[in-house]
Design a protein around this motif. Sequence first.
Motif, mmCIF file in Angstrom:
data_model
loop_
_atom_site.group_PDB
_atom_site.id
_atom_site.type_symbol
_atom_site.label_atom_id
_atom_site.label_comp_id
_atom_site.label_asym_id
_atom_site.label_seq_id
_atom_site.Cartn_x
_atom_site.Cartn_y
_atom_site.Cartn_z
ATOM 1 N N THR A 1 -4.251 -6.918 -2.233
ATOM 2 C CA THR A 1 -4.435 -7.390 -0.870
ATOM 3 C C THR A 1 -3.391 -8.467 -0.575
ATOM 4 O O THR A 1 -2.783 -9.039 -1.489
ATOM 5 C CB THR A 1 -5.831 -7.989 -0.661
ATOM 6 O OG1 THR A 1 -5.944 -9.181 -1.481
ATOM 7 C CG2 THR A 1 -6.919 -6.993 -1.044
ATOM 8 N N SER B 1 2.945 -2.216 5.030
ATOM 9 C CA SER B 1 1.841 -1.259 4.886
ATOM 10 C C SER B 1 1.452 -0.652 6.228
ATOM 11 O O SER B 1 0.860 0.425 6.281
ATOM 12 C CB SER B 1 0.621 -1.940 4.249
ATOM 13 O OG SER B 1 -0.039 -2.794 5.171
ATOM 14 N N ASP C 1 0.849 -1.194 0.000
ATOM 15 C CA ASP C 1 0.000 0.000 0.000
ATOM 16 C C ASP C 1 0.888 1.249 0.000
ATOM 17 O O ASP C 1 1.768 1.358 -0.837
ATOM 18 C CB ASP C 1 -0.945 -0.041 1.195
ATOM 19 C CG ASP C 1 -2.104 0.942 1.073
ATOM 20 O OD1 ASP C 1 -2.404 1.389 -0.051
ATOM 21 O OD2 ASP C 1 -2.722 1.249 2.111
ATOM 22 N N GLU C 2 0.671 2.158 0.955
ATOM 23 C CA GLU C 2 1.474 3.378 1.022
ATOM 24 C C GLU C 2 2.485 3.319 2.163
ATOM 25 O O GLU C 2 3.003 4.349 2.613
ATOM 26 C CB GLU C 2 0.568 4.601 1.183
ATOM 27 C CG GLU C 2 -0.352 4.826 -0.015
ATOM 28 C CD GLU C 2 -1.214 6.054 0.139
ATOM 29 O OE1 GLU C 2 -1.105 6.750 1.169
ATOM 30 O OE2 GLU C 2 -2.005 6.337 -0.780
ATOM 31 N N ASP D 1 -1.211 -2.187 -6.408
ATOM 32 C CA ASP D 1 -1.284 -2.711 -5.049
ATOM 33 C C ASP D 1 -2.370 -3.771 -4.930
ATOM 34 O O ASP D 1 -3.481 -3.605 -5.452
ATOM 35 C CB ASP D 1 -1.572 -1.584 -4.056
ATOM 36 C CG ASP D 1 -1.337 -2.014 -2.621
ATOM 37 O OD1 ASP D 1 -0.170 -2.255 -2.273
ATOM 38 O OD2 ASP D 1 -2.316 -2.119 -1.859
#
Length: 285
Positions: A223, A252, A162-163, A221
């Motif tokens: 899961t 993440s 993620d970010e 991205d």
Amino acid sequence: MIAITGATGQLGRLVIDHLLARVPASNLVAIVRDPAKAADIAARGVTVRQADYSDPASLATALSGIEKLLLISSNEVGNRTNQHAHVIDAAKSAGVKFLAYTSVLHADRSQLGLAEEHRQTEAYLTASGLPFAILRNGWYTENYAASIPTALAHGALVGGADEGRISSAARTDYAEAAAIVLTRPVEPGSIYELAGDSAYTLADLAAEVSRQSGKDIPYRDLTEEAYRTLLIGAGLPEAFASLLADSDAAASRGALFDDSGELGTLLGRPTTPLAETVRQTLGKD
């Protein structure tokens, strides 16, 4: 005498390179499972001894006369705690005066699934009574750079972080840090949280790859489960795919971030920038 376990591995070889810049080859011992793979190390004047983390008798022989030891963590996830205990026990019996262990960043509180065996090893080492230092290594930039050829082939960098910000450094930075700790006076019980000077997201990595390659490589991205499934579909063993997916998921949530600057301080120089590792991976001069 300074010994390095796992000396033919990627990190071990780099540690030997940095040690040879600091001490004579005659002061070094490379401990390896297969001496045939260490012929180039022996050719540099380093003594090579055979031992296996799972074979206490071989470790006892290999550690004879050793004063300082770098225990590079085993790559056999799920069996590492026992293997590391064998090395620590052998080191204590052999009279090793100092042991440095390569752990993982913020092992005491890390959300990484692979951190548990490091926590167990740290506890065992602390209880052993041996003078020690713990090198809590952050992520190697090469861990992500290895995905660059695939990203270029498929037109996207895929991951599950993620970010999350990743404070990685080049493998050679961690190797040099280990060489420094092995050749300088160190306060017993020291714990080093080692990570890159600056942090990036995987989107930032994709942007850097795009900039240097001249191709548009976006970050996609996924899961944790979707990323794990993708990795298995790409041919990775399930256990390794699960480890990588778990690591990204933990990233993440900040597990690979650190802004202490401790690695650069120990090195006395900036850590290797992300852009440099990308450049090397792309084979640019």
